[in-house]
Design a protein around this motif. Structure first.
Motif, PDB file in Angstrom:
ATOM      1  N   ARG A 198       0.746  -1.103   0.167  1.00  0.00           N
ATOM      2  CA  ARG A 198       0.009  -0.043   0.026  1.00  0.00           C
ATOM      3  C   ARG A 198       0.993   1.274  -0.119  1.00  0.00           C
ATOM      4  O   ARG A 198       0.686   2.302  -0.580  1.00  0.00           O
ATOM      5  N   THR A 199       2.052   1.157   0.821  1.00  0.00           N
ATOM      6  CA  THR A 199       3.092   2.470   0.673  1.00  0.00           C
ATOM      7  C   THR A 199       3.515   2.757  -0.773  1.00  0.00           C
ATOM      8  O   THR A 199       3.573   3.803  -1.068  1.00  0.00           O
ATOM      9  N   ALA A 200       3.732   1.651  -1.496  1.00  0.00           N
ATOM     10  CA  ALA A 200       4.390   1.844  -2.886  1.00  0.00           C
ATOM     11  C   ALA A 200       3.183   2.432  -3.635  1.00  0.00           C
ATOM     12  O   ALA A 200       3.457   3.413  -4.371  1.00  0.00           O
ATOM     13  N   SER A 201       1.935   1.845  -3.572  1.00  0.00           N
ATOM     14  CA  SER A 201       1.006   2.433  -4.278  1.00  0.00           C
ATOM     15  C   SER A 201       0.865   3.881  -4.097  1.00  0.00           C
ATOM     16  O   SER A 201       0.464   4.713  -4.888  1.00  0.00           O
ATOM     17  N   LYS A 202       0.792   4.327  -2.746  1.00  0.00           N
ATOM     18  CA  LYS A 202       0.352   5.638  -2.565  1.00  0.00           C
ATOM     19  C   LYS A 202       1.680   6.612  -2.795  1.00  0.00           C
ATOM     20  O   LYS A 202       1.233   7.485  -3.431  1.00  0.00           O
ATOM     21  N   LEU A 203       2.577   6.108  -2.529  1.00  0.00           N
ATOM     22  CA  LEU A 203       3.744   6.935  -3.039  1.00  0.00           C
ATOM     23  C   LEU A 203       3.913   7.146  -4.803  1.00  0.00           C
ATOM     24  O   LEU A 203       3.803   8.321  -5.223  1.00  0.00           O
ATOM     25  N   PHE A 204       3.553   5.964  -5.287  1.00  0.00           N
ATOM     26  CA  PHE A 204       3.554   6.133  -6.808  1.00  0.00           C
ATOM     27  C   PHE A 204       2.411   7.043  -7.243  1.00  0.00           C
ATOM     28  O   PHE A 204       2.555   7.972  -8.136  1.00  0.00           O
ATOM     29  N   LEU A 205       1.283   7.018  -6.687  1.00  0.00           N
ATOM     30  CA  LEU A 205       0.147   7.817  -7.171  1.00  0.00           C
ATOM     31  C   LEU A 205       0.436   9.236  -6.603  1.00  0.00           C
ATOM     32  O   LEU A 205       0.206  10.424  -7.679  1.00  0.00           O
ATOM     33  N   GLU A 206       0.769   9.604  -5.738  1.00  0.00           N
ATOM     34  CA  GLU A 206       1.299  10.819  -5.299  1.00  0.00           C
ATOM     35  C   GLU A 206       2.349  11.535  -6.142  1.00  0.00           C
ATOM     36  O   GLU A 206       2.070  12.740  -6.680  1.00  0.00           O
ATOM     37  N   GLN A 207       3.270  10.609  -6.355  1.00  0.00           N
ATOM     38  CA  GLN A 207       4.294  11.215  -7.183  1.00  0.00           C
ATOM     39  C   GLN A 207       3.877  11.352  -8.859  1.00  0.00           C
ATOM     40  O   GLN A 207       4.212  12.325  -9.567  1.00  0.00           O
ATOM     41  N   MET A 208       3.188  10.555  -9.237  1.00  0.00           N
ATOM     42  CA  MET A 208       2.685  10.635 -10.549  1.00  0.00           C
ATOM     43  C   MET A 208       1.473  11.943 -10.536  1.00  0.00           C
ATOM     44  O   MET A 208       1.603  12.456 -11.769  1.00  0.00           O
ATOM     45  N   ILE A 209       0.864  12.006  -9.747  1.00  0.00           N
ATOM     46  CA  ILE A 209      -0.099  13.164  -9.720  1.00  0.00           C
ATOM     47  C   ILE A 209       0.869  14.488  -9.924  1.00  0.00           C
ATOM     48  O   ILE A 209       0.534  15.210 -10.710  1.00  0.00           O
ATOM     49  N   ALA A 210       1.725  14.508  -8.945  1.00  0.00           N
ATOM     50  CA  ALA A 210       2.834  15.778  -9.357  1.00  0.00           C
ATOM     51  C   ALA A 210       3.283  15.829 -10.627  1.00  0.00           C
ATOM     52  O   ALA A 210       3.597  17.196 -11.289  1.00  0.00           O
ATOM     53  N   HIS A 211       3.789  14.673 -11.226  1.00  0.00           N
ATOM     54  CA  HIS A 211       4.400  14.932 -12.385  1.00  0.00           C
ATOM     55  C   HIS A 211       3.687  15.089 -13.424  1.00  0.00           C
ATOM     56  O   HIS A 211       3.823  16.005 -14.246  1.00  0.00           O
ATOM     57  N   HIS A 212       2.217  14.798 -13.437  1.00  0.00           N
ATOM     58  CA  HIS A 212       1.274  15.180 -14.450  1.00  0.00           C
ATOM     59  C   HIS A 212       0.971  16.614 -14.320  1.00  0.00           C
ATOM     60  O   HIS A 212       0.708  17.307 -15.330  1.00  0.00           O
ATOM     61  N   GLU A 213       0.930  17.291 -12.952  1.00  0.00           N
ATOM     62  CA  GLU A 213       0.623  18.399 -12.808  1.00  0.00           C
ATOM     63  C   GLU A 213       1.589  19.286 -13.333  1.00  0.00           C
ATOM     64  O   GLU A 213       1.267  20.482 -13.782  1.00  0.00           O
ATOM     65  N   GLY A 214       3.087  18.692 -13.281  1.00  0.00           N
ATOM     66  CA  GLY A 214       4.139  19.717 -14.139  1.00  0.00           C
ATOM     67  C   GLY A 214       3.832  19.532 -15.455  1.00  0.00           C
ATOM     68  O   GLY A 214       4.048  20.703 -16.272  1.00  0.00           O
ATOM     69  N   ALA A 215       3.487  18.489 -16.040  1.00  0.00           N
ATOM     70  CA  ALA A 215       3.032  18.343 -17.709  1.00  0.00           C
ATOM     71  C   ALA A 215       1.886  19.501 -18.100  1.00  0.00           C
ATOM     72  O   ALA A 215       1.935  20.228 -18.956  1.00  0.00           O
ATOM     73  N   VAL A 216       0.782  19.638 -17.089  1.00  0.00           N
ATOM     74  CA  VAL A 216       0.031  20.202 -17.250  1.00  0.00           C
ATOM     75  C   VAL A 216       0.274  21.792 -17.313  1.00  0.00           C
ATOM     76  O   VAL A 216      -0.079  22.698 -18.319  1.00  0.00           O
TER      77      VAL A 216
END
Length: 77
Positions: A19-37
């Motif tokens: 669960r920790t890996a999934s949470k970190l992955f999602l949080e980090q991907m959200i930030a990454h996508h926000e940068g692309a936007v």
């Protein structure tokens, strides 16, 4: 670029599991996508090439959709 992971963040993700890996992955991907936007919004606002600005708008739409989906998954992890 905003949303790019630091070495420490990548190491934390690699060390995490379950669960920790999934949470970190999602949080980090959200930030990454926000940068692309943010980058794509600059192109839409200031770009001179119609094809590039049209592509930037498609990126904004797609990335925002993926951000919404990831945020909807996040609370479950």
């Amino acid at each position: 670029m905003a949303g790019m992971l630091t070495d420490e963040q990548l190491a934390n993700l690699e060390a995490a599991d379950g669960r920790t890996a999934s949470k970190l992955f999602l949080e980090q991907m959200i930030a990454h996508h926000e940068g692309a936007v943010a980058m794509a919004q600059t192109e839409v606002a200031d770009g001179k090439n119609a094809d590039a600005t049209a592509l930037a708008q498609k990126i904004i739409d797609a990335q925002n959709g993926e951000i919404s989906r990831m945020k909807s998954i996040l609370p479950r992890h």
